[in-house]
Design a protein around this motif. Sequence first.
Motif, PDB file in Angstrom:
ATOM      1  N   ILE A  30      -9.726   2.804   1.395  1.00  0.00           N
ATOM      2  CA  ILE A  30     -10.310   3.658   2.516  1.00  0.00           C
ATOM      3  C   ILE A  30     -11.596   4.789   1.839  1.00  0.00           C
ATOM      4  CG2 ILE A  30      -9.910   5.065   4.142  1.00  0.00           C
ATOM      5  CD1 ILE A  30      -7.157   3.559   4.754  1.00  0.00           C
ATOM      6  N   TRP A  31     -12.509   4.935   2.483  1.00  0.00           N
ATOM      7  CA  TRP A  31     -13.435   5.801   2.203  1.00  0.00           C
ATOM      8  C   TRP A  31     -13.719   6.761   3.646  1.00  0.00           C
ATOM      9  CZ3 TRP A  31     -14.042   1.032   0.261  1.00  0.00           C
ATOM     10  CH2 TRP A  31     -14.227   0.932  -0.873  1.00  0.00           C
ATOM     11  N   ILE A  32     -13.523   8.062   3.199  1.00  0.00           N
ATOM     12  CA  ILE A  32     -13.753   8.987   4.413  1.00  0.00           C
ATOM     13  C   ILE A  32     -14.838   9.846   4.136  1.00  0.00           C
ATOM     14  CG2 ILE A  32     -12.859  10.981   5.738  1.00  0.00           C
ATOM     15  CD1 ILE A  32      -9.922   9.768   5.606  1.00  0.00           C
ATOM     16  N   GLU A  33     -16.124   9.704   4.725  1.00  0.00           N
ATOM     17  CA  GLU A  33     -17.166  10.470   4.636  1.00  0.00           C
ATOM     18  C   GLU A  33     -17.605  10.119   3.298  1.00  0.00           C
ATOM     19  OE1 GLU A  33     -16.612  14.643   5.607  1.00  0.00           O
ATOM     20  OE2 GLU A  33     -16.457  13.883   7.592  1.00  0.00           O
ATOM     21  N   GLY A  34     -17.485   8.941   2.564  1.00  0.00           N
ATOM     22  CA  GLY A  34     -18.052   8.539   1.128  1.00  0.00           C
ATOM     23  C   GLY A  34     -17.111   8.845   0.098  1.00  0.00           C
ATOM     24  N   ARG A  35     -15.938   9.726   0.341  1.00  0.00           N
ATOM     25  CA  ARG A  35     -15.073   9.752  -0.864  1.00  0.00           C
ATOM     26  C   ARG A  35     -13.791   8.895  -0.683  1.00  0.00           C
ATOM     27  NH1 ARG A  35     -14.479  13.861   3.034  1.00  0.00           N
ATOM     28  NH2 ARG A  35     -12.389  14.359   3.859  1.00  0.00           N
ATOM     29  N   GLN A  36     -13.552   7.866  -1.620  1.00  0.00           N
ATOM     30  CA  GLN A  36     -12.141   7.179  -1.475  1.00  0.00           C
ATOM     31  C   GLN A  36     -10.808   7.967  -1.847  1.00  0.00           C
ATOM     32  OE1 GLN A  36     -12.577   4.141  -4.401  1.00  0.00           O
ATOM     33  NE2 GLN A  36     -10.793   3.075  -3.908  1.00  0.00           N
ATOM     34  N   ILE A  37     -10.175   7.747  -0.611  1.00  0.00           N
ATOM     35  CA  ILE A  37      -8.592   8.617  -0.694  1.00  0.00           C
ATOM     36  C   ILE A  37      -7.872   7.756  -1.256  1.00  0.00           C
ATOM     37  CG2 ILE A  37      -9.905   9.543   1.344  1.00  0.00           C
ATOM     38  CD1 ILE A  37      -7.578   7.745   3.182  1.00  0.00           C
ATOM     39  N   ASP A  38      -6.622   8.788  -1.494  1.00  0.00           N
ATOM     40  CA  ASP A  38      -5.500   8.277  -2.132  1.00  0.00           C
ATOM     41  C   ASP A  38      -4.551   7.262  -1.096  1.00  0.00           C
ATOM     42  OD1 ASP A  38      -3.207   7.657  -3.606  1.00  0.00           O
ATOM     43  OD2 ASP A  38      -3.056   9.770  -4.438  1.00  0.00           O
ATOM     44  N   LEU A  39      -4.201   6.295  -1.311  1.00  0.00           N
ATOM     45  CA  LEU A  39      -3.374   5.488  -0.290  1.00  0.00           C
ATOM     46  C   LEU A  39      -2.037   5.577  -0.621  1.00  0.00           C
ATOM     47  CD1 LEU A  39      -5.511   2.166   0.118  1.00  0.00           C
ATOM     48  CD2 LEU A  39      -5.472   4.017   1.637  1.00  0.00           C
ATOM     49  N   ASN A  40      -1.547   6.480  -1.306  1.00  0.00           N
ATOM     50  CA  ASN A  40      -0.393   6.738  -1.783  1.00  0.00           C
ATOM     51  C   ASN A  40       0.318   7.245  -0.709  1.00  0.00           C
ATOM     52  OD1 ASN A  40       2.314   6.655  -2.797  1.00  0.00           O
ATOM     53  ND2 ASN A  40       1.860   8.329  -4.458  1.00  0.00           N
ATOM     54  N   ASN A  41       1.590   7.185  -0.198  1.00  0.00           N
ATOM     55  CA  ASN A  41       2.337   8.085   0.805  1.00  0.00           C
ATOM     56  C   ASN A  41       3.929   7.941   0.794  1.00  0.00           C
ATOM     57  OD1 ASN A  41       3.320   5.554   2.653  1.00  0.00           O
ATOM     58  ND2 ASN A  41       0.986   4.903   2.124  1.00  0.00           N
ATOM     59  N   ARG A  42       4.490   8.472   1.698  1.00  0.00           N
ATOM     60  CA  ARG A  42       6.042   8.657   1.463  1.00  0.00           C
ATOM     61  C   ARG A  42       6.621   7.176   1.922  1.00  0.00           C
ATOM     62  NH1 ARG A  42       9.938  11.398  -0.999  1.00  0.00           N
ATOM     63  NH2 ARG A  42      11.750  12.010   0.853  1.00  0.00           N
ATOM     64  N   HIS A  43       6.122   6.344   2.636  1.00  0.00           N
ATOM     65  CA  HIS A  43       6.923   4.964   2.910  1.00  0.00           C
ATOM     66  C   HIS A  43       6.643   4.465   1.552  1.00  0.00           C
ATOM     67  CE1 HIS A  43       6.153   5.163   7.574  1.00  0.00           C
ATOM     68  NE2 HIS A  43       6.960   6.181   7.053  1.00  0.00           N
ATOM     69  N   GLN A  44       5.331   4.235   0.788  1.00  0.00           N
ATOM     70  CA  GLN A  44       5.264   3.509  -0.191  1.00  0.00           C
ATOM     71  C   GLN A  44       6.217   4.117  -1.648  1.00  0.00           C
ATOM     72  OE1 GLN A  44       3.024   0.829  -1.121  1.00  0.00           O
ATOM     73  NE2 GLN A  44       3.250   0.962   1.421  1.00  0.00           N
ATOM     74  N   GLN A  45       6.306   5.347  -1.429  1.00  0.00           N
ATOM     75  CA  GLN A  45       7.162   6.100  -2.446  1.00  0.00           C
ATOM     76  C   GLN A  45       8.624   5.387  -2.467  1.00  0.00           C
ATOM     77  OE1 GLN A  45       6.333  10.065  -1.976  1.00  0.00           O
ATOM     78  NE2 GLN A  45       4.580   9.927  -2.932  1.00  0.00           N
ATOM     79  N   LEU A  46       9.006   5.633  -0.969  1.00  0.00           N
ATOM     80  CA  LEU A  46      10.700   4.982  -0.652  1.00  0.00           C
ATOM     81  C   LEU A  46      10.656   3.494  -1.025  1.00  0.00           C
ATOM     82  CD1 LEU A  46      11.172   7.186   2.412  1.00  0.00           C
ATOM     83  CD2 LEU A  46      12.012   7.580   0.037  1.00  0.00           C
ATOM     84  N   TYR A  47       9.569   2.783  -0.746  1.00  0.00           N
ATOM     85  CA  TYR A  47       9.637   1.250  -0.889  1.00  0.00           C
ATOM     86  C   TYR A  47       9.902   1.152  -2.373  1.00  0.00           C
ATOM     87  CZ  TYR A  47       8.092  -3.431  -1.381  1.00  0.00           C
ATOM     88  OH  TYR A  47       7.966  -4.785  -1.495  1.00  0.00           O
ATOM     89  N   GLN A  48       9.253   1.720  -3.143  1.00  0.00           N
ATOM     90  CA  GLN A  48       9.110   1.821  -4.614  1.00  0.00           C
ATOM     91  C   GLN A  48      10.745   2.194  -5.203  1.00  0.00           C
ATOM     92  OE1 GLN A  48       7.217  -0.137  -6.537  1.00  0.00           O
ATOM     93  NE2 GLN A  48       5.694  -0.420  -4.643  1.00  0.00           N
ATOM     94  N   LYS A  49      10.835   3.196  -4.566  1.00  0.00           N
ATOM     95  CA  LYS A  49      12.220   3.666  -5.181  1.00  0.00           C
ATOM     96  C   LYS A  49      13.326   2.861  -4.949  1.00  0.00           C
ATOM     97  CE  LYS A  49      15.615   7.228  -3.842  1.00  0.00           C
ATOM     98  NZ  LYS A  49      16.076   8.604  -3.110  1.00  0.00           N
ATOM     99  N   TYR A  50      13.441   2.224  -3.583  1.00  0.00           N
ATOM    100  CA  TYR A  50      14.671   1.245  -3.378  1.00  0.00           C
ATOM    101  C   TYR A  50      14.281  -0.186  -4.014  1.00  0.00           C
ATOM    102  CZ  TYR A  50      16.739   4.937  -0.701  1.00  0.00           C
ATOM    103  OH  TYR A  50      17.306   6.063  -0.162  1.00  0.00           O
ATOM    104  N   LEU A  51      13.192  -0.504  -4.536  1.00  0.00           N
ATOM    105  CA  LEU A  51      13.074  -1.682  -5.206  1.00  0.00           C
ATOM    106  C   LEU A  51      13.998  -1.827  -6.406  1.00  0.00           C
ATOM    107  CD1 LEU A  51       9.410  -2.677  -4.937  1.00  0.00           C
ATOM    108  CD2 LEU A  51      11.158  -3.986  -3.994  1.00  0.00           C
ATOM    109  N   LYS A  52      13.972  -0.418  -6.761  1.00  0.00           N
ATOM    110  CA  LYS A  52      14.818  -0.311  -8.345  1.00  0.00           C
ATOM    111  C   LYS A  52      16.301   0.027  -8.161  1.00  0.00           C
ATOM    112  CE  LYS A  52      10.721   2.143 -10.369  1.00  0.00           C
ATOM    113  NZ  LYS A  52       9.962   1.821  -9.346  1.00  0.00           N
ATOM    114  N   ARG A  53      16.917  -0.250  -6.769  1.00  0.00           N
ATOM    115  CA  ARG A  53      18.165  -0.008  -6.623  1.00  0.00           C
ATOM    116  C   ARG A  53      19.011  -1.131  -7.226  1.00  0.00           C
ATOM    117  NH1 ARG A  53      21.477  -0.221  -1.152  1.00  0.00           N
ATOM    118  NH2 ARG A  53      23.562   0.967  -1.914  1.00  0.00           N
TER     119      ARG A  53
END
Length: 447
Positions: A424-447
């Motif tokens: 995603i680009w907002i006004e030409g700058r590519q933004i970080d797509l990381n978010n809380r949902h992704q972090q929790l998803y990755q966390k519980y994959l390791k359970r």
Amino acid sequence: MQHSSKPVLFAALLGAICTTLTPAIASDIVPTPKQSRSVLIKNATVHTVSQGVLSNTDVLIENGKITAVGPQLTSQINSATAKTNDTQVVDASGKHLYPGLIALDTSLGLVEIEMSRPTVDNAEVGYVNPQISTATAYNPDSELIPTIRFNGITHAQIVPSGDGIAGQSVLVNLDAWTIEDALAPSAGQFHVYWPQIKRMPEDEKKKAKAIEKNQQAIDQLNIAFEDGYRYFLRDKASGKDNKNEDPQSATNNLRWQAMLPLYQGKATLFAHADSVGQIEQVIALTKKYQFKLVIVGGYDAWRLASSLREVKAGVIYPHTLSLPKRKDEPVDLPFKIPSLLANAGIPFALGFSSDWNSRNLPYAAGYSAAYGLTPEQALKSITLDAAKLLGVEDLGAIAVGYQGSVVLSEGDILDPMTNKIEAIWIEGRQIDLNNRHQQLYQKYLKR
């Protein structure tokens, strides 16, 4: 929220409270700096919205704006620039490029945890608050924002809640350090929640009391708009802004001063109304004062097509994923209403009246496409048409001169089964797509 022109004690106290809560609710995603390199997205299937779908097409973004759209744009990049690696080249072969989606009628950034009162600041005390602006309460650090934009939403209309004249909304981009960075230029937006009887009592005495109370609320609104109009006439006749007022009337005049753009035709009245009766009353008010009008809700708006066209009103429809409002209506009527609005020739956009749940906006548009709208109309209803209702002329399409806010997806952005946002680009700058949902998803994959 607080007055748009000067702070109040309540807002200061609330700010102090929120400051103590910030470590618990602030997002740790760092906003992206202003665009410094050109971005060339190559060989994409470009959903321009304004000029159809273009296959194997390149899009060039420079200084936050789209500067070229067409095949084989590599030759347009200065060779010296390319040598210094000042151009980010993205191969989008086999992928889809869309304008950034615009979420209308949201409380994003005003509500963090619905059950925690100190993190909810979406409404103000009182019935007539045109001087209130959501810009003073919006939290660009909200943990919800990265989860919303992960579905392709780059901008949101931040709307006050409440009763009566609730205040003014603002349009923001969803990648910013501060409200000043977030604010996107748009026309003034005043919100009124038109009174209604939500459930009519069966008892005759209670019914009469409910009707009387509802009429009193309508009368109070009519008086407020008339007072604002008289202030407007006085301001127009005197040729002054009436700032040097009697201190005893300063609070009242602050309200009417804030409303001047509405009477001057420089702002739009967003009237939250669903039933035929409500919308008819709003239309009568609009005709009296010649307001620019957008109906928010508009469940019955398609039934009043000629009246709405007469006053050149638009509709923000947020009920696509809702149940019918009446027991005798078809269960799929809420899905069909966008197509009924389109067939009636009423300008409309889709909204999603929520905070975190506004992430489902593209899928609501997908439902409307399955029930009468074309996919092109559905996409337009959450991009270009949404921008137009807010008075923004350079957002919501992929065309030269428009903002470089675009979304790259592996599949159909309206389809939850195939949509996979890659960048995603907002006004030409590519933004970080990381978010809380992704972090929790990755966390519980390791359970």
